[in-house]
Each structure stands twice: as structure tokens, then as C-alpha cells.
Design a protein around this motif. Structure first.
Motif, PDB file in Angstrom:
ATOM      1  N   VAL A 191      26.407  -2.325 -28.973  1.00  0.00           N
ATOM      2  CA  VAL A 191      27.752  -2.732 -29.267  1.00  0.00           C
ATOM      3  C   VAL A 191      28.768  -1.518 -29.064  1.00  0.00           C
ATOM      4  CG1 VAL A 191      29.279  -3.667 -31.207  1.00  0.00           C
ATOM      5  CG2 VAL A 191      26.575  -4.117 -31.110  1.00  0.00           C
ATOM      6  N   THR A 192      29.683  -1.933 -28.163  1.00  0.00           N
ATOM      7  CA  THR A 192      30.966  -1.201 -27.823  1.00  0.00           C
ATOM      8  C   THR A 192      32.146  -1.665 -28.517  1.00  0.00           C
ATOM      9  OG1 THR A 192      29.946  -0.736 -25.780  1.00  0.00           O
ATOM     10  CG2 THR A 192      32.336  -0.232 -25.944  1.00  0.00           C
ATOM     11  N   VAL A 193      32.720  -0.754 -29.262  1.00  0.00           N
ATOM     12  CA  VAL A 193      34.211  -1.132 -30.077  1.00  0.00           C
ATOM     13  C   VAL A 193      35.171   0.097 -29.622  1.00  0.00           C
ATOM     14  CG1 VAL A 193      35.087  -1.303 -32.366  1.00  0.00           C
ATOM     15  CG2 VAL A 193      32.751  -2.064 -31.849  1.00  0.00           C
ATOM     16  N   THR A 194      36.180  -0.479 -29.379  1.00  0.00           N
ATOM     17  CA  THR A 194      37.379   0.486 -28.939  1.00  0.00           C
ATOM     18  C   THR A 194      38.140   0.927 -30.379  1.00  0.00           C
ATOM     19  OG1 THR A 194      37.445  -0.408 -26.930  1.00  0.00           O
ATOM     20  CG2 THR A 194      39.556   0.729 -27.569  1.00  0.00           C
ATOM     21  N   VAL A 195      38.278   2.073 -30.762  1.00  0.00           N
ATOM     22  CA  VAL A 195      39.238   2.218 -32.095  1.00  0.00           C
ATOM     23  C   VAL A 195      40.310   3.310 -31.391  1.00  0.00           C
ATOM     24  CG1 VAL A 195      37.449   1.786 -33.535  1.00  0.00           C
ATOM     25  CG2 VAL A 195      37.577   4.129 -32.593  1.00  0.00           C
ATOM     26  N   PRO A 196      41.420   3.320 -32.026  1.00  0.00           N
ATOM     27  CA  PRO A 196      42.393   4.316 -31.801  1.00  0.00           C
ATOM     28  C   PRO A 196      42.146   5.851 -32.733  1.00  0.00           C
ATOM     29  CG  PRO A 196      43.174   2.811 -33.387  1.00  0.00           C
ATOM     30  CD  PRO A 196      41.890   2.421 -33.072  1.00  0.00           C
ATOM     31  N   VAL A 197      42.282   6.763 -31.913  1.00  0.00           N
ATOM     32  CA  VAL A 197      42.121   8.287 -32.610  1.00  0.00           C
ATOM     33  C   VAL A 197      43.472   8.979 -32.396  1.00  0.00           C
ATOM     34  CG1 VAL A 197      39.474   8.347 -32.741  1.00  0.00           C
ATOM     35  CG2 VAL A 197      40.983   9.153 -30.541  1.00  0.00           C
ATOM     36  N   ARG A 198      43.793  10.012 -33.257  1.00  0.00           N
ATOM     37  CA  ARG A 198      44.932  10.438 -33.254  1.00  0.00           C
ATOM     38  C   ARG A 198      44.602  12.059 -33.299  1.00  0.00           C
ATOM     39  NH1 ARG A 198      48.266   8.431 -38.126  1.00  0.00           N
ATOM     40  NH2 ARG A 198      46.411   8.830 -39.356  1.00  0.00           N
ATOM     41  N   ARG A 199      45.535  12.960 -32.513  1.00  0.00           N
ATOM     42  CA  ARG A 199      45.489  14.241 -32.624  1.00  0.00           C
ATOM     43  C   ARG A 199      46.684  14.921 -32.519  1.00  0.00           C
ATOM     44  NH1 ARG A 199      44.273  12.740 -27.177  1.00  0.00           N
ATOM     45  NH2 ARG A 199      45.754  13.802 -25.624  1.00  0.00           N
ATOM     46  N   GLU A 200      46.906  16.229 -32.911  1.00  0.00           N
ATOM     47  CA  GLU A 200      48.020  16.915 -33.173  1.00  0.00           C
ATOM     48  C   GLU A 200      48.264  17.566 -31.651  1.00  0.00           C
ATOM     49  OE1 GLU A 200      48.602  17.501 -37.944  1.00  0.00           O
ATOM     50  OE2 GLU A 200      48.063  19.169 -36.478  1.00  0.00           O
ATOM     51  N   GLU A 201      49.495  17.646 -31.337  1.00  0.00           N
ATOM     52  CA  GLU A 201      49.580  18.567 -30.206  1.00  0.00           C
ATOM     53  C   GLU A 201      50.986  19.310 -30.405  1.00  0.00           C
ATOM     54  OE1 GLU A 201      50.484  15.985 -26.860  1.00  0.00           O
ATOM     55  OE2 GLU A 201      48.231  15.246 -26.513  1.00  0.00           O
ATOM     56  N   ILE A 202      51.350  20.471 -29.553  1.00  0.00           N
ATOM     57  CA  ILE A 202      52.272  21.356 -29.802  1.00  0.00           C
ATOM     58  C   ILE A 202      53.729  20.622 -28.968  1.00  0.00           C
ATOM     59  CG2 ILE A 202      53.137  23.488 -29.168  1.00  0.00           C
ATOM     60  CD1 ILE A 202      51.706  23.562 -31.655  1.00  0.00           C
ATOM     61  N   ARG A 203      54.860  20.891 -29.540  1.00  0.00           N
ATOM     62  CA  ARG A 203      56.072  20.293 -28.880  1.00  0.00           C
ATOM     63  C   ARG A 203      57.096  21.168 -29.211  1.00  0.00           C
ATOM     64  NH1 ARG A 203      57.739  14.109 -29.242  1.00  0.00           N
ATOM     65  NH2 ARG A 203      55.828  14.080 -28.222  1.00  0.00           N
ATOM     66  N   VAL A 204      57.759  21.637 -28.323  1.00  0.00           N
ATOM     67  CA  VAL A 204      58.933  22.704 -28.634  1.00  0.00           C
ATOM     68  C   VAL A 204      60.170  21.899 -28.863  1.00  0.00           C
ATOM     69  CG1 VAL A 204      60.170  24.673 -27.799  1.00  0.00           C
ATOM     70  CG2 VAL A 204      57.489  24.457 -27.592  1.00  0.00           C
ATOM     71  N   GLU A 205      61.051  22.041 -29.711  1.00  0.00           N
ATOM     72  CA  GLU A 205      62.276  21.288 -29.720  1.00  0.00           C
ATOM     73  C   GLU A 205      63.283  22.377 -29.730  1.00  0.00           C
ATOM     74  OE1 GLU A 205      62.476  19.094 -33.149  1.00  0.00           O
ATOM     75  OE2 GLU A 205      60.881  17.447 -32.295  1.00  0.00           O
ATOM     76  N   GLU A 206      64.426  22.251 -28.959  1.00  0.00           N
ATOM     77  CA  GLU A 206      65.450  23.048 -28.904  1.00  0.00           C
ATOM     78  C   GLU A 206      66.710  22.488 -29.512  1.00  0.00           C
ATOM     79  OE1 GLU A 206      65.867  24.189 -24.812  1.00  0.00           O
ATOM     80  OE2 GLU A 206      64.341  25.352 -24.700  1.00  0.00           O
TER      81      GLU A 206
END
Length: 283
Positions: A191-206
Motif C-alpha cells: 500500500v502506498t500512501v502520500t502524507v505531508p511532512v514538515r521541516r524547518e529551514e533557515i531564512r534571513v530577514e532584513e
């Protein structure tokens, strides 16, 4: 004495004498009006079966598809010519004299005539010509179909013949065809199921210096105001299985009708006219 089933099977079979000689072919039987027993049988004899003779059938037997008659072939060939469809009392008396069947047992000097009752009271019991003994009963010719039915329903029309044929009768018989056992087993499938996964990334704000934005309070390890270490998080799928009921299964039987062709061989009678050729007189 032949039974009704044997009478039907004997029609068209070969007749033999007591010595095994072939006499002819059985055409039909004559039965007694009162008892229905076969008393005489019509047999076609001769090279092409053009001669018809009447033979006693009281002691006839059916053996291996052929009829055994208690008279010889010579006696049949010398038999008097009588109608082969209906026997009158005088015809039967003539045949009985020829085959030696007219001997009447001695009942004693004091014995009187037998009482006449029932249907015999209206039957003509007068002696035939030439002092022949009285015929005991009238006979009627029956064909294959009439031999298989009771005497009361036999066709007794002079000069007529009943043609019969076999018809296919199919009966159904119920029998066990197979046994069914209910089992439950496990089927494995991918059985193949597609699930959403989240991860954190670095973003620079000025941001501008005069921007009225509350800066988050962070702990700095150096004088630059940046954190020394930033931990980024990510989600990963964890697969587990759970057994849950999904449906109920009920068992029942149902009748399914299908058409099956049945094939068999049936026989039928045909009626032909056998005409004897008569030579024209010479002038």
C-alpha cells in the motif's frame, strides 16, 4: 406367456422354431378380448416376407431379442391362409385344427356343458362348419403400440393400424455436487500512501533600523548578536498497522438455472403398404 413389455419388444424381431430354424419376422400379435393375453402372432415368411402366417403364441418366449415359437417352420408354411388383422371364430378353429390345438379334455360322461355367464351369455358359441369345436374367444390383431396398453384400450377397428413412436422423457435427479468449507486467510499487499511532512529551514530577514519591531530575545554567545547554534526540526513518517473490522460476510445458497441439452435415440413406427404383384393372364 409373453408380458406386455415383451409383446412390445417382440414386434419386428425374428421368430424361430423349437429346432432353431428361422420362421420369419413378427408383425403383430392377436390378444384375447377378455384376458388380454397374446394367443396368436402374425409372422411374415417367404423369401421377401410376402407371405403372412398366423402361429400360436400362447407358449411363445422372448430370448435375446428373438421370439421362440412352439411350432416348426414346415407347419407354419403349411398353415391355412386367414386374415392377418382380425380372426373370426371359424378362422381360429381352422388354425387350431391345423396346429393340433383343438383337443378337448374328457370331463367324464356325466359332465354337461359349461355354464354361460357374464359376457359369454351374449357370445355366439355355435359350432363352426364341418363339426369343428366352438371357438373359445374372438381375437383381435394388435400392433406394437396396442401391446403396451391394457386390452380395454387396444385398437379393435378392423382394417386399421395404430402407429406409435417413442418420445423422450427427461426427469431431474438431485445429487450432491461439491462440498464448500469457509476459511479465512491473510493476504499481504503493498500500500502506498502520500502524507505531508514538515521541516524547518533557515531564512534571513532584513529589517530597517527604525522599524518598530520587537526583536526576539535571544541569547548570544558572541558580540555579533547571533546565536551560536540553531537547531532545525523536521517531521518523518512513522508507519504502524491496526486491525479494524471492515465488513461482515454472510453465507447463503441460491439456485442457478442453466439449460443443458440432452440427446438420446428414439424409435418410431412407419406404415408401408406391401402389395403382392399379380401376373396378367396370358391370352
Amino acid at each position: 406367456m409373453l408380458s406386455e413389455r415383451e409383446l412390445s419388444a417382440a414386434i419386428g424381431s425374428t421368430a424361430y422354431g423349437p429346432d432353431g430354424e428361422k420362421i420369419g419376422t413378427v408383425e403383430h400379435f392377436f390378444t384375447d378380448d377378455r384376458t388380454g393375453a397374446a394367443t396368436w402372432v402374425a409372422v411374415s415368411t417367404g423369401l421377401f416376407g410376402t407371405r403372412h402366417s398366423v402361429v400360436p403364441a400362447a407358449d411363445a418366449t422372448l430370448t435375446e431379442g428373438s421370439v421362440r415359437l412352439p411350432v416348426t417352420r414346415d407347419a407354419v408354411r403349411a398353415a391355412p391362409a386367414v386374415p392377418d388383422q382380425h380372426l373370426a371364430p371359424e378362422d381360429e378353429a381352422l388354425l387350431r385344427r391345423h396346429y393340433g390345438l383343438d383337443a378337448i379334455p374328457d370331463a367324464g360322461p356325466d359332465a354337461g356343458p359349461a355354464p354361460v355367464t357374464g359376457d359369454d351369455a351374449t357370445r355366439d358359441l355355435s359350432l363352426p362348419p364341418q363339426g369343428a369345436p366352438a371357438a373359445r374367444h374372438d381375437t383381435v390383431a394388435v400392433d406394437r403400440a396396442a401391446a403396451a396398453v391394457p386390452p380395454a384400450t387396444a385398437d379393435r377397428t378392423d382394417g386399421a393400424m395404430t402407429r406409435s413412436e417413442e418420445q423422450l422423457r427427461v426427469t431431474l435427479q438431485r445429487h450432491p455436487a461439491k462440498r464448500v468449507r469457509v476459511v479465512k486467510y491473510v493476504v499481504t499487499e503493498e500500500v502506498t500512501v502520500t502524507v505531508p511532512v514538515r521541516r524547518e529551514e533557515i531564512r534571513v530577514e532584513e529589517l530597517p533600523l527604525d522599524a518598530d519591531t520587537a526583536a526576539p530575545s535571544v541569547r548570544t554567545g558572541t558580540g555579533t548578536g547571533l546565536p551560536e547554534v540553531i537547531v532545525l526540526h523536521a517531521e518523518r513518517p512513522v508507519v504502524t498497522t491496526e486491525v479494524v473490522p471492515v465488513e461482515r460476510v454472510l453465507l447463503r445458497t441460491e439456485v442457478v438455472t442453466e439449460h443443458v441439452q440432452v440427446r438420446d435415440t428414439v424409435r418410431r413406427e412407419r406404415v408401408d403398404v406391401d402389395t403382392d404383384g399379380v401376373a396378367a393372364p396370358r391370352t
